[in-house]
Motif scaffolding. Structure first.
Motif, short mmCIF file in Angstrom:
data_model
loop_
_atom_site.label_atom_id
_atom_site.label_comp_id
_atom_site.label_asym_id
_atom_site.label_seq_id
_atom_site.Cartn_x
_atom_site.Cartn_y
_atom_site.Cartn_z
N ASP A 1 2.80 47.69 -38.29
CA ASP A 1 4.02 47.04 -38.75
C ASP A 1 4.20 47.43 -40.21
O ASP A 1 3.33 47.15 -41.04
CB ASP A 1 3.86 45.52 -38.60
N GLU A 2 5.30 48.11 -40.52
CA GLU A 2 5.50 48.58 -41.89
C GLU A 2 5.51 47.42 -42.89
O GLU A 2 5.10 47.58 -44.03
CB GLU A 2 6.78 49.40 -42.02
N ALA A 3 5.93 46.24 -42.46
CA ALA A 3 5.93 45.07 -43.34
C ALA A 3 4.51 44.71 -43.74
O ALA A 3 4.26 44.31 -44.88
CB ALA A 3 6.62 43.89 -42.66
N GLU A 4 3.55 44.86 -42.81
CA GLU A 4 2.15 44.58 -43.13
C GLU A 4 1.61 45.60 -44.13
O GLU A 4 0.89 45.25 -45.05
CB GLU A 4 1.28 44.64 -41.86
N VAL A 5 1.97 46.86 -43.93
CA VAL A 5 1.53 47.92 -44.84
C VAL A 5 2.14 47.68 -46.22
O VAL A 5 1.46 47.76 -47.24
CB VAL A 5 1.89 49.32 -44.31
N ARG A 6 3.42 47.33 -46.24
CA ARG A 6 4.12 47.05 -47.51
C ARG A 6 3.45 45.89 -48.25
O ARG A 6 3.22 45.95 -49.45
CB ARG A 6 5.59 46.74 -47.23
N ALA A 7 3.09 44.83 -47.51
CA ALA A 7 2.45 43.67 -48.11
C ALA A 7 1.08 44.05 -48.69
O ALA A 7 0.71 43.60 -49.79
CB ALA A 7 2.30 42.56 -47.09
N ALA A 8 0.33 44.90 -47.99
CA ALA A 8 -0.99 45.32 -48.46
C ALA A 8 -0.86 46.17 -49.73
O ALA A 8 -1.61 45.98 -50.69
CB ALA A 8 -1.71 46.11 -47.37
N VAL A 9 0.10 47.09 -49.74
CA VAL A 9 0.32 47.95 -50.91
C VAL A 9 0.78 47.09 -52.09
O VAL A 9 0.32 47.27 -53.23
CB VAL A 9 1.35 49.07 -50.60
N ASP A 10 1.64 46.12 -51.82
CA ASP A 10 2.14 45.21 -52.84
C ASP A 10 0.98 44.39 -53.43
O ASP A 10 0.89 44.20 -54.64
CB ASP A 10 3.19 44.28 -52.22
N GLU A 11 0.09 43.93 -52.55
CA GLU A 11 -1.08 43.15 -52.98
C GLU A 11 -1.96 43.97 -53.92
O GLU A 11 -2.55 43.45 -54.86
CB GLU A 11 -1.88 42.71 -51.74
N ALA A 12 -2.02 45.29 -53.67
CA ALA A 12 -2.82 46.18 -54.52
C ALA A 12 -2.12 46.47 -55.85
O ALA A 12 -2.72 47.02 -56.76
CB ALA A 12 -3.10 47.48 -53.77
N GLY A 13 -0.83 46.11 -55.94
CA GLY A 13 -0.10 46.30 -57.19
C GLY A 13 0.76 47.55 -57.25
O GLY A 13 1.15 48.01 -58.33
N TYR A 14 1.08 48.11 -56.06
CA TYR A 14 1.87 49.34 -56.02
C TYR A 14 3.07 49.13 -55.11
O TYR A 14 3.24 48.09 -54.49
CB TYR A 14 0.99 50.50 -55.53
N GLU A 15 3.93 50.15 -55.02
CA GLU A 15 5.15 50.03 -54.24
C GLU A 15 5.16 51.02 -53.09
O GLU A 15 5.01 52.22 -53.31
CB GLU A 15 6.36 50.29 -55.15
N LEU A 16 5.36 50.51 -51.88
CA LEU A 16 5.50 51.37 -50.71
C LEU A 16 6.93 51.90 -50.67
O LEU A 16 7.87 51.12 -50.63
CB LEU A 16 5.20 50.60 -49.42
N VAL A 17 7.08 53.22 -50.74
CA VAL A 17 8.41 53.83 -50.70
C VAL A 17 8.86 53.93 -49.24
O VAL A 17 10.01 53.73 -48.91
CB VAL A 17 8.38 55.23 -51.36
#
Length: 77
Positions: free
Chosen positions: A58-74
């Motif tokens: 789920d791209e939303a899960e990947v986005r949330a994980a990247v966000d948690e790490a402090g970066y932005e999923l393009v």
């Protein structure tokens, strides 16, 4: 002798903001916690993160994980 082979799905994501090995580790660590992920390879130089998983993520899960790490999923590369 037969071995069962699992089909792995590989998805490449583009992440903005990674600049070093620490960044790669932070992103890899967060994404690897998502259920079904078997491996994560992040490359700061290209901003690409390659994720191997048992099923589509789920791209939303990947986005949330990247966000948690402090970066932005393009998005997917």
């Amino acid at each position: 002798m037969t071995a069962e082979t699992k089909t792995e799905l590989t998805t490449v994501y583009q992440v903005k903001g990674m600049t070093c090995g620490h960044c790669e580790g932070a992103v890899s660590s967060e994404i690897s916690e998502i259920a079904g992920v078997s491996s994560v390879t992040a490359v700061a130089a290209t901003g690409q993160v390659t994720v191997a998983s048992e099923a589509p993520l789920d791209e939303a899960e990947v986005r949330a994980a990247v966000d948690e790490a402090g970066y932005e999923l393009v998005g997917q590369a």
